[in-house]
Design a protein around this motif. Structure first.
Motif, PDB file in Angstrom:
ATOM      1  N   VAL A  25      -6.280  14.342  11.661  1.00  9.08           N
ATOM      2  CA  VAL A  25      -6.038  13.644  10.398  1.00  9.08           C
ATOM      3  C   VAL A  25      -6.201  12.159  10.690  1.00  9.08           C
ATOM      4  O   VAL A  25      -5.542  11.623  11.589  1.00  9.08           O
ATOM      5  CB  VAL A  25      -4.646  13.958   9.820  1.00  9.08           C
ATOM      6  N   GLU A  26      -7.094  11.506   9.947  1.00  7.28           N
ATOM      7  CA  GLU A  26      -7.484  10.146  10.280  1.00  7.28           C
ATOM      8  C   GLU A  26      -7.298   9.233   9.072  1.00  7.28           C
ATOM      9  O   GLU A  26      -7.561   9.623   7.941  1.00  7.28           O
ATOM     10  CB  GLU A  26      -8.943  10.131  10.761  1.00  7.28           C
ATOM     11  N   LYS A  27      -6.853   8.017   9.323  1.00  5.65           N
ATOM     12  CA  LYS A  27      -6.589   7.064   8.247  1.00  5.65           C
ATOM     13  C   LYS A  27      -7.501   5.850   8.386  1.00  5.65           C
ATOM     14  O   LYS A  27      -7.683   5.319   9.479  1.00  5.65           O
ATOM     15  CB  LYS A  27      -5.134   6.603   8.260  1.00  5.65           C
ATOM     16  N   ILE A  28      -8.039   5.416   7.251  1.00  4.68           N
ATOM     17  CA  ILE A  28      -8.871   4.215   7.218  1.00  4.68           C
ATOM     18  C   ILE A  28      -8.168   3.174   6.355  1.00  4.68           C
ATOM     19  O   ILE A  28      -7.857   3.427   5.189  1.00  4.68           O
ATOM     20  CB  ILE A  28     -10.265   4.505   6.640  1.00  4.68           C
ATOM     21  N   GLY A  29      -7.903   2.014   6.918  1.00  3.78           N
ATOM     22  CA  GLY A  29      -7.222   0.941   6.202  1.00  3.78           C
ATOM     23  C   GLY A  29      -8.133   0.226   5.226  1.00  3.78           C
ATOM     24  O   GLY A  29      -9.352   0.419   5.215  1.00  3.78           O
ATOM     25  N   GLY A  30      -7.521  -0.625   4.411  1.00  3.95           N
ATOM     26  CA  GLY A  30      -8.260  -1.298   3.347  1.00  3.95           C
ATOM     27  C   GLY A  30      -9.360  -2.215   3.828  1.00  3.95           C
ATOM     28  O   GLY A  30     -10.450  -2.261   3.240  1.00  3.95           O
ATOM     29  N   THR A  31      -9.110  -2.963   4.904  1.00  2.00           N
ATOM     30  CA  THR A  31     -10.127  -3.884   5.413  1.00  2.00           C
ATOM     31  C   THR A  31     -11.343  -3.115   5.911  1.00  2.00           C
ATOM     32  O   THR A  31     -12.490  -3.498   5.654  1.00  2.00           O
ATOM     33  CB  THR A  31      -9.549  -4.747   6.547  1.00  2.00           C
ATOM     34  N   SER A  32     -11.093  -2.017   6.624  1.00  2.58           N
ATOM     35  CA  SER A  32     -12.206  -1.183   7.095  1.00  2.58           C
ATOM     36  C   SER A  32     -12.922  -0.499   5.940  1.00  2.58           C
ATOM     37  O   SER A  32     -14.150  -0.365   5.943  1.00  2.58           O
ATOM     38  CB  SER A  32     -11.697  -0.135   8.089  1.00  2.58           C
ATOM     39  N   MET A  33     -12.163  -0.069   4.924  1.00  2.00           N
ATOM     40  CA  MET A  33     -12.777   0.573   3.763  1.00  2.00           C
ATOM     41  C   MET A  33     -13.757  -0.362   3.060  1.00  2.00           C
ATOM     42  O   MET A  33     -14.745   0.090   2.461  1.00  2.00           O
ATOM     43  CB  MET A  33     -11.701   1.029   2.778  1.00  2.00           C
ATOM     44  N   SER A  34     -13.511  -1.643   3.127  1.00  5.34           N
ATOM     45  CA  SER A  34     -14.416  -2.607   2.501  1.00  5.34           C
ATOM     46  C   SER A  34     -15.767  -2.659   3.212  1.00  5.34           C
ATOM     47  O   SER A  34     -16.711  -3.264   2.705  1.00  5.34           O
ATOM     48  CB  SER A  34     -13.774  -4.004   2.484  1.00  5.34           C
ATOM     49  N   ALA A  62      -6.683   1.642  -0.411  1.00  4.51           N
ATOM     50  CA  ALA A  62      -7.525   0.956  -1.382  1.00  4.51           C
ATOM     51  C   ALA A  62      -8.425  -0.049  -0.667  1.00  4.51           C
ATOM     52  O   ALA A  62      -8.109  -0.521   0.435  1.00  4.51           O
ATOM     53  CB  ALA A  62      -6.660   0.242  -2.415  1.00  4.51           C
ATOM     54  N   PHE A  63      -9.558  -0.377  -1.277  1.00  4.63           N
ATOM     55  CA  PHE A  63     -10.428  -1.401  -0.716  1.00  4.63           C
ATOM     56  C   PHE A  63      -9.656  -2.709  -0.565  1.00  4.63           C
ATOM     57  O   PHE A  63      -8.736  -2.999  -1.353  1.00  4.63           O
ATOM     58  CB  PHE A  63     -11.644  -1.619  -1.612  1.00  4.63           C
ATOM     59  N   GLY A  64     -10.022  -3.492   0.442  1.00  2.00           N
ATOM     60  CA  GLY A  64      -9.311  -4.719   0.747  1.00  2.00           C
ATOM     61  C   GLY A  64      -9.126  -5.623  -0.464  1.00  2.00           C
ATOM     62  O   GLY A  64     -10.084  -5.925  -1.166  1.00  2.00           O
ATOM     63  N   GLY A  65      -7.892  -6.044  -0.710  1.00  2.00           N
ATOM     64  CA  GLY A  65      -7.581  -6.978  -1.788  1.00  2.00           C
ATOM     65  C   GLY A  65      -7.249  -6.329  -3.115  1.00  2.00           C
ATOM     66  O   GLY A  65      -6.668  -6.985  -3.996  1.00  2.00           O
ATOM     67  N   ILE A  66      -7.579  -5.058  -3.300  1.00  2.00           N
ATOM     68  CA  ILE A  66      -7.357  -4.414  -4.599  1.00  2.00           C
ATOM     69  C   ILE A  66      -5.860  -4.219  -4.873  1.00  2.00           C
ATOM     70  O   ILE A  66      -5.379  -4.492  -5.984  1.00  2.00           O
ATOM     71  CB  ILE A  66      -8.108  -3.072  -4.685  1.00  2.00           C
ATOM     72  N   THR A  67      -5.107  -3.739  -3.883  1.00  3.57           N
ATOM     73  CA  THR A  67      -3.673  -3.533  -4.104  1.00  3.57           C
ATOM     74  C   THR A  67      -2.967  -4.860  -4.362  1.00  3.57           C
ATOM     75  O   THR A  67      -2.019  -4.924  -5.156  1.00  3.57           O
ATOM     76  CB  THR A  67      -3.035  -2.805  -2.914  1.00  3.57           C
ATOM     77  N   ASP A  68      -3.429  -5.930  -3.709  1.00  7.64           N
ATOM     78  CA  ASP A  68      -2.863  -7.259  -3.995  1.00  7.64           C
ATOM     79  C   ASP A  68      -3.063  -7.619  -5.464  1.00  7.64           C
ATOM     80  O   ASP A  68      -2.177  -8.194  -6.106  1.00  7.64           O
ATOM     81  CB  ASP A  68      -3.525  -8.324  -3.117  1.00  7.64           C
ATOM     82  N   SER A 163      -0.421   1.190  -8.310  1.00  6.42           N
ATOM     83  CA  SER A 163      -0.843   1.274  -6.912  1.00  6.42           C
ATOM     84  C   SER A 163      -1.811   2.425  -6.702  1.00  6.42           C
ATOM     85  O   SER A 163      -2.781   2.318  -5.946  1.00  6.42           O
ATOM     86  CB  SER A 163       0.380   1.435  -6.016  1.00  6.42           C
ATOM     87  N   ALA A 164      -1.559   3.546  -7.392  1.00  6.51           N
ATOM     88  CA  ALA A 164      -2.405   4.736  -7.235  1.00  6.51           C
ATOM     89  C   ALA A 164      -3.845   4.488  -7.644  1.00  6.51           C
ATOM     90  O   ALA A 164      -4.764   5.148  -7.146  1.00  6.51           O
ATOM     91  CB  ALA A 164      -1.818   5.890  -8.050  1.00  6.51           C
ATOM     92  N   LEU A 165      -4.069   3.519  -8.544  1.00  5.78           N
ATOM     93  CA  LEU A 165      -5.435   3.247  -8.998  1.00  5.78           C
ATOM     94  C   LEU A 165      -6.344   2.844  -7.844  1.00  5.78           C
ATOM     95  O   LEU A 165      -7.510   3.232  -7.787  1.00  5.78           O
ATOM     96  CB  LEU A 165      -5.429   2.132 -10.058  1.00  5.78           C
ATOM     97  N   GLY A 166      -5.812   2.059  -6.921  1.00  5.15           N
ATOM     98  CA  GLY A 166      -6.623   1.567  -5.809  1.00  5.15           C
ATOM     99  C   GLY A 166      -7.054   2.669  -4.873  1.00  5.15           C
ATOM    100  O   GLY A 166      -8.229   2.772  -4.481  1.00  5.15           O
ATOM    101  N   GLU A 167      -6.097   3.534  -4.488  1.00  4.95           N
ATOM    102  CA  GLU A 167      -6.429   4.626  -3.566  1.00  4.95           C
ATOM    103  C   GLU A 167      -7.366   5.648  -4.204  1.00  4.95           C
ATOM    104  O   GLU A 167      -8.262   6.185  -3.554  1.00  4.95           O
ATOM    105  CB  GLU A 167      -5.154   5.313  -3.090  1.00  4.95           C
TER     106      GLU A 167
END
Length: 494
Positions: A25-34, A62-68, A163-167
């Motif tokens: 199970v692997e997680k990709i953070g927002g900065t990497s998703m961008s 979420a893509f970087g900056g979207i949750t902000d 918050s759910a919109l970003g993910e």
């Protein structure tokens, strides 16, 4: 989740691990998703073909900056849709902010997709979610204009909805991109969009994975999961790592992997120089917890607890260096004593001094109650006969609120707050190394005068408090002493 539920989840995770133990199970953070298109050539596809593409689950932020933009800026506190809505005198502020989120998402879609069909599908998805959320907020605002309904009672739900919109956006996009590249990717939406049920976190995940064949499908999962426990109530913006860890535990993953845009290193390479840092390579969950406390999260501590209980090791890897194994984090102790990392954090030192404190109970509890109510995070604390000092990671506005509370309760007390820097030297086992003494020597040699220093006795970290303007200088000095110049000085001192 209760301790009994967590224990049950951990036991189920161990059972599943014994039964399968094949997938990750692997997680990709927002900065990497961008940089999602680059990820196709590294961790998502790379050199993999056929069956090698599967037996993996990806949980995405979420893509970087979207949750902000949806909530508030994590560092500056600049208001997003949520913050504007919660203080709205009219609709214009938050509605324009939500429209700005929509425009940002459409820009991401345009940059991400070459095929018009994919781009249109992604745009339609954004439109449905954004306008659905807008309608909910308008209806709620109208409803709460009547005295019987209080907006404050619904704000936590609104925070989760936004918050759910970003993910959902990032997971849907990544699944589209992978399918266009010939991968049988499946968008797994845990956000509860238009779902009238209220399952627990475990139930929602189990339902979502019930019919998935991991050997033939590549699930792309939202980092946010709607559940009756309310993830954001307890974890706020650490929810995606809790979702990630729960999936790994429940499905009995062979390994949990967090992909970042950098390696877990001995210090911030932007501060001490990339040529001076070293990849940690191997550490344990104790160190991960200390890093989290210092604002440099390898993983949220509650997520780490889930993995530890389920017996799932965690790997922190560089998403853009797929051949490098990264750093393995497990529950094992170190083979020998040694410093692994030096990290620093800006803090506010809040001191309450009162002459009559000696032998009187209640001061500590009152301070903690105020800090908790204003959602102020404690990094460290110290006390003596008539003063208590908390070193806090908080905005100036939050600290001022705490000061006012305490001044009202203890009018004779002297309450002061000042900016400072906390530097922590961390390792799985620092016992016998004289880290405090050698650290003080290193700071003195570099011209940094420490304001305070302490160690807890567990042998995993030593903290140095310095002036705020000396924070970076102190990190460099301690890293140079303990990492760049090797550990010979420590061994000689021991």
């Amino acid at each position: 989740m209760t301790d009994r539920q967590e224990s049950g989840a951990a036991e189920k995770g161990r059972t599943n691990q014994q039964q399968r133990g094949v997938h990750t199970v692997e997680k990709i953070g927002g900065t990497s998703m961008s940089r999602a298109r680059e990820l196709l050539d590294t961790i998502l596809i790379g050199k993999r073909k056929g069956d090698a593409l599967y037996n993996r689950v990806f949980v995405v932020s979420a893509f970087g900056g979207i949750t902000d933009k949806l909530l508030e800026h994590k560092k500056s506190g600049e208001p997003g849709v949520y913050a504007l809505f919660s203080h709205a005198d009219n609709e214009h502020g938050w509605m324009e902010a939500l429209s700005a989120v929509s425009r940002a998402m459409h820009t991401i879609n345009e940059d991400m997709f070459d095929e018009a069909a994919d781009r249109h599908a992604a745009d339609d998805f954004v439109r449905e979610r954004i306008e659905g959320a807008r309608g909910c907020l308008i209806d709620l605002q109208r409803l709460c204009s009547y005295g019987h309904f209080q907006l404050g009672e619904h704000m936590q739900t609104i925070r989760e909805l936004l918050s759910a919109l970003g993910e959902a956006h990032s997971a849907n996009n990544l699944a589209l991109l992978l399918r266009r590249s010939g991968v049988n990717a499946r968008f797994i939406d845990l956000t509860g969009w238009r779902d009238e049920t209220q399952p627990s976190l475990n139930e929602r995940i189990e339902q979502a994975f019930d019919e998935i064949d991991l050997s033939r499908e590549l699930p792309i999962v939202t980092g946010y999961s709607q559940c009756r426990e309310g993830l954001m109530r307890e974890f706020d913006r650490g929810y995606s790592e809790v979702t990630f860890a729960t999936i790994a535990a429940l499905t009995g993953a062979r390994e949990a992997i967090i992909h970042k845009e950098f390696h877990l290193s001995s210090a911030d390479p932007r501060l001490v120089g990339p040529e001076n840092v070293r990849k940690i390579g191997r550490t344990n969950y104790d160190v991960a917890d200390q890093l989290s406390n210092m604002g440099m999260e390898a993983i949220h501590p509650k997520a780490a607890k889930k993995l530890r209980q389920a017996g799932v090791p965690l790997r922190v890897a560089n998403a853009f260096e797929p051949e490098d194994p990264g750093t393995l984090i497990d529950a094992e102790p170190a083979d020998g004593a040694g410093v692994e990392m030096v990290t620093g954090l800006p803090v506010t030192s809040l001191e309450l001094f009162e002459q009559d404190m000696v032998g009187v109970k209640g001061y500590d509890a009152a301070i903690l109650e105020s800090l908790t109510r204003h959602r102020v995070r404690i990094v460290s604390k110290s006390s003596n006969a008539n003063s208590i000092v908390h070193h806090l990671e908080a905005t100036l506005k939050s600290v001022r609120r705490v000061e006012r509370d305490l001044a009202e309760r203890y009018p004779a007390a002297r309450i002061t707050a000042r900016r400072a820097g906390m530097v922590s030297v961390i390792g799985r086992d620092l016992t016998g190394l004289g880290v405090m003494l050698e650290g003080l020597k290193a700071l003195d040699a570099s011209g940094v005068e420490p304001l305070a220093s302490q160690e807890t006795g567990r042998g995993v970290d030593v903290q140095f408090l310095v002036r705020s303007e000396d924070l970076e200088k102190a990190v460099k000095a301690l890293h140079r002493a303990f990492i760049e110049e090797g550990e010979e000085t420590l061994k000689e001192a021991a």
